[in-house]
Design a protein around this motif. Structure first.
Motif, PDB file in Angstrom:
ATOM      1  N   SER A 106       0.846  -1.186   0.000  1.00  0.00           N
ATOM      2  CA  SER A 106       0.000   0.000   0.000  1.00  0.00           C
ATOM      3  C   SER A 106       0.886   1.243   0.000  1.00  0.00           C
ATOM      4  O   SER A 106       1.888   1.297   0.702  1.00  0.00           O
ATOM      5  N   ALA A 107       0.495   2.222  -0.801  1.00  0.00           N
ATOM      6  CA  ALA A 107       1.141   3.549  -0.759  1.00  0.00           C
ATOM      7  C   ALA A 107       0.018   4.575  -0.869  1.00  0.00           C
ATOM      8  O   ALA A 107      -0.217   5.148  -1.925  1.00  0.00           O
ATOM      9  N   TRP A 108      -0.682   4.740   0.235  1.00  0.00           N
ATOM     10  CA  TRP A 108      -1.876   5.581   0.250  1.00  0.00           C
ATOM     11  C   TRP A 108      -1.529   7.005   0.654  1.00  0.00           C
ATOM     12  O   TRP A 108      -1.048   7.237   1.760  1.00  0.00           O
ATOM     13  N   ASP A 109      -1.764   7.950  -0.241  1.00  0.00           N
ATOM     14  CA  ASP A 109      -1.496   9.371   0.019  1.00  0.00           C
ATOM     15  C   ASP A 109      -0.061   9.602   0.488  1.00  0.00           C
ATOM     16  O   ASP A 109       0.187  10.380   1.410  1.00  0.00           O
ATOM     17  N   SER A 110       0.885   8.916  -0.138  1.00  0.00           N
ATOM     18  CA  SER A 110       2.275   9.031   0.325  1.00  0.00           C
ATOM     19  C   SER A 110       3.252   9.307  -0.808  1.00  0.00           C
ATOM     20  O   SER A 110       3.938  10.343  -0.789  1.00  0.00           O
ATOM     21  N   ILE A 111       3.341   8.426  -1.796  1.00  0.00           N
ATOM     22  CA  ILE A 111       4.398   8.613  -2.795  1.00  0.00           C
ATOM     23  C   ILE A 111       4.079   9.733  -3.776  1.00  0.00           C
ATOM     24  O   ILE A 111       4.912  10.058  -4.633  1.00  0.00           O
ATOM     25  N   TRP A 112       2.912  10.358  -3.617  1.00  0.00           N
ATOM     26  CA  TRP A 112       2.689  11.555  -4.428  1.00  0.00           C
ATOM     27  C   TRP A 112       3.571  12.716  -3.965  1.00  0.00           C
ATOM     28  O   TRP A 112       3.646  13.743  -4.627  1.00  0.00           O
ATOM     29  N   HIS A 113       4.282  12.535  -2.852  1.00  0.00           N
ATOM     30  CA  HIS A 113       5.211  13.563  -2.372  1.00  0.00           C
ATOM     31  C   HIS A 113       6.621  13.418  -2.946  1.00  0.00           C
ATOM     32  O   HIS A 113       7.450  14.298  -2.735  1.00  0.00           O
ATOM     33  N   ILE A 114       6.927  12.319  -3.617  1.00  0.00           N
ATOM     34  CA  ILE A 114       8.303  12.135  -4.081  1.00  0.00           C
ATOM     35  C   ILE A 114       8.543  12.969  -5.338  1.00  0.00           C
ATOM     36  O   ILE A 114       7.604  13.331  -6.052  1.00  0.00           O
ATOM     37  N   PRO A 115       9.808  13.296  -5.631  1.00  0.00           N
ATOM     38  CA  PRO A 115      10.093  14.100  -6.830  1.00  0.00           C
ATOM     39  C   PRO A 115       9.560  13.436  -8.096  1.00  0.00           C
ATOM     40  O   PRO A 115       9.571  12.202  -8.223  1.00  0.00           O
ATOM     41  N   LEU A 116       9.117  14.255  -9.022  1.00  0.00           N
ATOM     42  CA  LEU A 116       8.550  13.736 -10.265  1.00  0.00           C
ATOM     43  C   LEU A 116       9.521  12.807 -10.979  1.00  0.00           C
ATOM     44  O   LEU A 116       9.115  11.757 -11.503  1.00  0.00           O
ATOM     45  N   ASP A 117      10.801  13.159 -10.973  1.00  0.00           N
ATOM     46  CA  ASP A 117      11.769  12.335 -11.695  1.00  0.00           C
ATOM     47  C   ASP A 117      12.113  11.033 -10.978  1.00  0.00           C
ATOM     48  O   ASP A 117      12.895  10.221 -11.483  1.00  0.00           O
ATOM     49  N   GLU A 118      11.509  10.802  -9.798  1.00  0.00           N
ATOM     50  CA  GLU A 118      11.690   9.541  -9.068  1.00  0.00           C
ATOM     51  C   GLU A 118      10.472   8.622  -9.195  1.00  0.00           C
ATOM     52  O   GLU A 118      10.517   7.466  -8.770  1.00  0.00           O
ATOM     53  N   GLN A 119       9.380   9.127  -9.760  1.00  0.00           N
ATOM     54  CA  GLN A 119       8.138   8.346  -9.765  1.00  0.00           C
ATOM     55  C   GLN A 119       8.287   7.018 -10.503  1.00  0.00           C
ATOM     56  O   GLN A 119       7.872   5.965  -9.992  1.00  0.00           O
ATOM     57  N   SER A 150       3.260  22.620  -5.521  1.00  0.00           N
ATOM     58  CA  SER A 150       3.411  22.713  -4.065  1.00  0.00           C
ATOM     59  C   SER A 150       2.275  23.556  -3.508  1.00  0.00           C
ATOM     60  O   SER A 150       1.789  24.481  -4.169  1.00  0.00           O
ATOM     61  N   ASP A 151       1.842  23.202  -2.287  1.00  0.00           N
ATOM     62  CA  ASP A 151       0.866  24.050  -1.598  1.00  0.00           C
ATOM     63  C   ASP A 151       1.004  23.857  -0.101  1.00  0.00           C
ATOM     64  O   ASP A 151       1.672  22.933   0.367  1.00  0.00           O
ATOM     65  N   ASP A 152       0.345  24.755   0.657  1.00  0.00           N
ATOM     66  CA  ASP A 152       0.452  24.714   2.124  1.00  0.00           C
ATOM     67  C   ASP A 152      -0.887  24.371   2.769  1.00  0.00           C
ATOM     68  O   ASP A 152      -1.154  24.776   3.900  1.00  0.00           O
ATOM     69  N   THR A 153      -1.708  23.606   2.072  1.00  0.00           N
ATOM     70  CA  THR A 153      -3.023  23.230   2.587  1.00  0.00           C
ATOM     71  C   THR A 153      -2.923  22.547   3.947  1.00  0.00           C
ATOM     72  O   THR A 153      -3.781  22.738   4.817  1.00  0.00           O
ATOM     73  N   MET A 154      -1.879  21.738   4.155  1.00  0.00           N
ATOM     74  CA  MET A 154      -1.734  20.983   5.395  1.00  0.00           C
ATOM     75  C   MET A 154      -1.016  21.782   6.486  1.00  0.00           C
ATOM     76  O   MET A 154      -0.859  21.295   7.600  1.00  0.00           O
ATOM     77  N   GLY A 155      -0.568  22.963   6.154  1.00  0.00           N
ATOM     78  CA  GLY A 155       0.194  23.798   7.095  1.00  0.00           C
ATOM     79  C   GLY A 155       1.527  24.131   6.480  1.00  0.00           C
ATOM     80  O   GLY A 155       1.677  25.177   5.827  1.00  0.00           O
ATOM     81  N   PRO A 156       2.534  23.262   6.638  1.00  0.00           N
ATOM     82  CA  PRO A 156       3.814  23.514   5.974  1.00  0.00           C
ATOM     83  C   PRO A 156       3.683  23.295   4.467  1.00  0.00           C
ATOM     84  O   PRO A 156       2.782  22.598   4.001  1.00  0.00           O
ATOM     85  N   MET A 157       4.569  23.870   3.713  1.00  0.00           N
ATOM     86  CA  MET A 157       4.572  23.692   2.272  1.00  0.00           C
ATOM     87  C   MET A 157       4.888  22.240   1.934  1.00  0.00           C
ATOM     88  O   MET A 157       5.838  21.666   2.452  1.00  0.00           O
ATOM     89  N   MET A 158       4.057  21.641   1.077  1.00  0.00           N
ATOM     90  CA  MET A 158       4.256  20.262   0.648  1.00  0.00           C
ATOM     91  C   MET A 158       4.313  20.205  -0.874  1.00  0.00           C
ATOM     92  O   MET A 158       3.618  20.948  -1.566  1.00  0.00           O
ATOM     93  N   TYR A 159       5.136  19.290  -1.350  1.00  0.00           N
ATOM     94  CA  TYR A 159       5.320  19.074  -2.782  1.00  0.00           C
ATOM     95  C   TYR A 159       4.533  17.835  -3.208  1.00  0.00           C
ATOM     96  O   TYR A 159       4.465  16.852  -2.481  1.00  0.00           O
ATOM     97  N   TYR A 160       3.952  17.896  -4.403  1.00  0.00           N
ATOM     98  CA  TYR A 160       3.186  16.773  -4.951  1.00  0.00           C
ATOM     99  C   TYR A 160       3.590  16.572  -6.413  1.00  0.00           C
ATOM    100  O   TYR A 160       3.841  17.541  -7.135  1.00  0.00           O
ATOM    101  N   SER A 161       3.607  15.322  -6.855  1.00  0.00           N
ATOM    102  CA  SER A 161       3.883  15.050  -8.265  1.00  0.00           C
ATOM    103  C   SER A 161       3.044  13.875  -8.740  1.00  0.00           C
ATOM    104  O   SER A 161       2.592  13.047  -7.950  1.00  0.00           O
ATOM    105  N   SER A 162       2.841  13.819 -10.042  1.00  0.00           N
ATOM    106  CA  SER A 162       2.072  12.729 -10.640  1.00  0.00           C
ATOM    107  C   SER A 162       2.567  12.487 -12.059  1.00  0.00           C
ATOM    108  O   SER A 162       2.899  13.434 -12.782  1.00  0.00           O
TER     109      SER A 162
END
Length: 200
Positions: A106-119, A150-162
């Motif tokens: 399972s990788a639920w709501d997690s690996i969307w944070h890794i760099p795009l070039d690592e997906q 990137s956005d700060d919806t959760m508080g700190p700035m978070m990065y997302y990729s797909s």
């Protein structure tokens, strides 16, 4: 933003998952759907397990031997204190070498944070870690093509990729998997999940 920075950001918001603001049923129905495709119930890995243990609890209840991995040191510490009998790894999935084979990942709501070039490399790594007929479920942003933000919806700035829908499907096909289910489970939001199975 690299995974180490993401982990440190999560260290600052562990409380978000400790009170009534968090729905402990989040992702459970989707995991039960994924489990319905399972043929063997040996080891299972929860990538980005967090602190709640809800997915690992479900996996244990369903007869798996769960293990958890997370890039946040504080999340892992809280998870270990909750379930000291299970194996937990404070690791970056981008660089961590998976030495085991799993019947369920399972990788639920997690690996969307890794760099795009690592997906591609991370999805490939996880697919290769599946036993024949093993199942993987993961969530991602269901966009049409590769991208990041990137956005700060959760508080700190978070990065997302797909990689986008077709991009993720292609990586699974390239690694000997078939797609069993794909769903926009929070439509009209772009939250999407795939259930893939390693071809025996």
């Amino acid at each position: 933003m690299n995974p180490e920075e993401t982990g440190k950001n999560y260290d600052t918001i562990t409380g978000r998952w400790s009170d009534d603001r968090f729905n402990m049923k989040n992702g459970i129905d989707q995991h039960q759907r994924a489990i319905s495709f399972v043929k063997s119930r040996g080891k299972a890995l929860d990538v980005g397990c967090g602190r709640t243990g809800r997915i690992m609890d479900l996996l244990a209840k369903e007869g798996f031997k769960p293990e958890g991995l997370d890039v946040s040191e504080k999340m892992i510490a809280l998870a270990r204190s909750r379930n000291p009998e299970w194996n937990f790894y404070h690791e970056d999935i981008c660089s961590y070498l998976l030495s085991e084979k799993y019947d369920f990942i399972s990788a639920w709501d997690s690996i969307w944070h890794i760099p795009l070039d690592e997906q591609v490399s991370v999805i490939s790594k996880l697919a290769r870690a599946l036993n024949p007929d093993g199942i993987m479920i993961f969530s991602f942003g269901g966009v049409n093509g590769p991208g990041n933000h990137s956005d700060d919806t959760m508080g700190p700035m978070m990065y997302y990729s797909s990689l986008g829908i077709n991009g993720f499907i292609q990586v699974f096909l390239d690694n000997g998997c078939t797609i069993k289910h794909l769903e926009f489970d929070q439509y009209p939001e772009l939250h999407t999940y795939i259930v893939a199975q390693k071809i025996a």
